[in-house]
Design an enzyme around this catalytic site. Structure first.
Site, short mmCIF file in Angstrom:
data_model
loop_
_atom_site.label_atom_id
_atom_site.label_comp_id
_atom_site.label_asym_id
_atom_site.label_seq_id
_atom_site.Cartn_x
_atom_site.Cartn_y
_atom_site.Cartn_z
N LYS A 141 -8.31 7.62 -10.60
CA LYS A 141 -7.33 7.36 -9.54
C LYS A 141 -8.03 6.81 -8.30
O LYS A 141 -7.63 5.77 -7.76
CB LYS A 141 -6.57 8.64 -9.19
CG LYS A 141 -5.61 8.45 -8.03
CD LYS A 141 -4.96 9.77 -7.62
CE LYS A 141 -4.26 9.63 -6.31
NZ LYS A 141 -3.83 10.90 -5.76
N ASP A 200 -0.53 9.32 -9.15
CA ASP A 200 -0.65 10.61 -8.47
C ASP A 200 0.46 11.52 -8.96
O ASP A 200 1.21 11.19 -9.88
CB ASP A 200 -0.63 10.43 -6.94
CG ASP A 200 0.69 9.88 -6.42
OD1 ASP A 200 1.65 9.72 -7.20
OD2 ASP A 200 0.77 9.61 -5.21
#
Length: 147
Positions: free
Chosen positions: A118, A137
């Site tokens: 991420k 997320d």
């Protein structure tokens, strides 16, 4: 595949090219801010980073940082001990393996302490303009399941 392209074109038209709300002036500051944003709001990170970035101006400053001082500066972002250790070690690795420059490849980014996919994808997109992966997320994951 045509359906995917159609959807992506619609999304880009509607949402444009979103920018991170994390305040930063360069790739290193963005990297540090994204590491700090784990389990923390961007608003809180933005409260911490002005003082942090005025104290630590470059990768060498972070690599040489006194860990206790760094922990104190980032305390309010949570998990400050782990984040401080990761930021310091990340910067040491950037110096030793990448000539002091934040790498621009996902395979290199994910080797840095405190950097997962991420974080790497945020850096690639926001710092280097590369659209190679998705930043997933909690909210994106929740919406994907609902969809």
């Amino acid at each position: 595949m045509d359906k995917v392209k159609f959807i992506l074109k619609k999304l880009e038209k509607y949402y444009g090219n979103p920018k991170t709300p994390l305040q930063h002036a360069n790739e290193l500051q963005l990297l540090v801010a994204v590491i700090l944003s784990a389990q923390c709001t961007d608003a809180q990170v933005n409260k911490v980073t002005p003082k942090l970035f005025s104290r630590y101006k470059n990768v060498k400053d972070f690599a040489k940082a006194n860990i206790g001082e760094l922990e104190t500066l980032i305390y309010s972002t949570g998990f400050y001990k782990t984040k401080a250790k990761n930021i310091k070690n990340c910067c040491k690795t950037i110096i030793s393996k990448y000539n002091g420059k934040v790498p621009a490849k996902i395979d290199d980014l994910v080797k840095l302490p405190g950097v997962g996919r991420k974080t790497a994808n945020v850096i690639l997109h926001q710092a280097f303009g590369k659209k190679e992966g998705l930043v997933v997320d909690t909210h994106v994951g929740r919406l994907a399941v609902r969809l």
